[in-house]
Design an enzyme around this catalytic site. Sequence first.
Site, mmCIF file in Angstrom:
data_model
loop_
_atom_site.group_PDB
_atom_site.id
_atom_site.type_symbol
_atom_site.label_atom_id
_atom_site.label_comp_id
_atom_site.label_asym_id
_atom_site.label_seq_id
_atom_site.Cartn_x
_atom_site.Cartn_y
_atom_site.Cartn_z
ATOM 1 N N ARG A 57 0.857 -1.185 0.000
ATOM 2 C CA ARG A 57 0.000 0.000 0.000
ATOM 3 C C ARG A 57 0.892 1.233 0.000
ATOM 4 N NH1 ARG A 57 -3.985 2.513 4.701
ATOM 5 N NH2 ARG A 57 -4.727 4.257 3.414
ATOM 6 N N HIS A 58 0.456 2.290 -0.670
ATOM 7 C CA HIS A 58 1.229 3.533 -0.737
ATOM 8 C C HIS A 58 1.452 4.132 0.652
ATOM 9 C CE1 HIS A 58 -2.348 5.908 0.203
ATOM 10 N NE2 HIS A 58 -3.002 5.135 -0.652
ATOM 11 N N THR A 61 -0.636 9.887 2.826
ATOM 12 C CA THR A 61 -0.842 11.045 1.947
ATOM 13 C C THR A 61 -1.497 12.191 2.702
ATOM 14 O OG1 THR A 61 -3.072 10.394 1.273
ATOM 15 C CG2 THR A 61 -1.227 9.466 0.009
ATOM 16 N N PHE A 62 -1.631 13.309 2.000
ATOM 17 C CA PHE A 62 -2.301 14.475 2.577
ATOM 18 C C PHE A 62 -3.749 14.151 2.919
ATOM 19 C CE2 PHE A 62 -4.807 18.392 1.989
ATOM 20 C CZ PHE A 62 -4.249 19.172 3.005
ATOM 21 N N ASN A 64 -4.991 11.210 3.556
ATOM 22 C CA ASN A 64 -4.995 10.304 4.700
ATOM 23 C C ASN A 64 -4.910 11.096 6.003
ATOM 24 O OD1 ASN A 64 -2.882 7.843 3.045
ATOM 25 N ND2 ASN A 64 -5.110 7.919 3.163
ATOM 26 N N ARG A 107 0.366 8.917 -5.836
ATOM 27 C CA ARG A 107 0.819 8.395 -4.546
ATOM 28 C C ARG A 107 1.354 6.972 -4.679
ATOM 29 N NH1 ARG A 107 -4.881 8.401 -4.652
ATOM 30 N NH2 ARG A 107 -5.983 6.562 -3.827
ATOM 31 N N GLU A 134 -6.753 2.613 -6.857
ATOM 32 C CA GLU A 134 -7.695 2.439 -5.756
ATOM 33 C C GLU A 134 -9.108 2.371 -6.318
ATOM 34 O OE1 GLU A 134 -8.689 1.252 -3.207
ATOM 35 O OE2 GLU A 134 -8.033 2.510 -1.518
ATOM 36 N N PHE A 136 -12.953 3.420 -7.018
ATOM 37 C CA PHE A 136 -13.505 4.739 -7.341
ATOM 38 C C PHE A 136 -14.790 4.955 -6.553
ATOM 39 C CE2 PHE A 136 -15.851 7.491 -10.566
ATOM 40 C CZ PHE A 136 -15.250 8.650 -10.118
ATOM 41 N N TYR A 137 -14.833 6.074 -5.808
ATOM 42 C CA TYR A 137 -15.961 6.351 -4.917
ATOM 43 C C TYR A 137 -16.912 7.414 -5.452
ATOM 44 C CZ TYR A 137 -12.831 3.788 -1.871
ATOM 45 O OH TYR A 137 -11.992 2.825 -1.357
#
EC number: 5.4.2.11
Length: 277
Positions: A57-58, A61-62, A64, A107, A134, A136-137
Amino acid sequence: MKIRKLCLGGAMILGVVALAGCQKQANTETAIQEAVEQAAETSGAPEKKDVTIYLVRHGKTFFNTTGQVQGWADSPLTEEGEYQADAAGKGMKDIVFTTAFSGDLGRQRATAKHILAQNQGDIPELQEVIGLREEFYGGFEGKPDEELWRPIYEANGASYDEKGSTYLELSKKEKVDTIAAIDPLHMAETYDDISKRSIEVMDTIVKATQEAGGGNALAVSSGDEIATILDLLVPEQYQGERIANCSVTVLTYKDGLYELKACGDVSYMQAGEERNK
């Protein structure tokens, strides 16, 4: 009894032909044809090499950090995320990677580059594949996590906890399809959508690594996508374990079967942190 050697297309076939007078020529020709067909099925097939896939997993991030929904929407690695990626790379520095892949999100790409930069072996070319993106939401992208998860928790009689301490008794498919159903834009991926691309990308990774001689493949993706891959490929072995930032999940592929060797393992990152001291 007489043994006849037939050389067909470079494959040597031993055909046992009985010379009894009562045997019909047609039976002999049939036996030889069956032997030829069987040899053709096996002699031309390349040897299938075993593959070990390191799914990472990356780094953090910002989004996160700020608690925003991050699927296809992207945000850069934070300083902590870069440190995590470097540490994971140092922890895996002695693993010889035959191939290397990442999703096409920034990322994911950045994390893969940090990991490979720490490796002590010959660095394979990094290949970007959309299938490792990832999930898509849709209309929830970039919004606070709470806006996505609160209605799902409440619909199942649970109170939303941003720390994720409350476990929802929902299958991976139920969670994904619920998000798609409540997406205000009706654009979020369904479980079937994600399943198709996930299986295809894992097939691509395995095939490319086998063609390169087998061995180890690095594949950098995201938390929910890795969880879906496990749900699809090793459903009896994956028990919903958390996939933390820069954790390593290890799958082996042999004779058409996947096996889960490690899930959400942070020991590589911890080992790399120790080397930094």
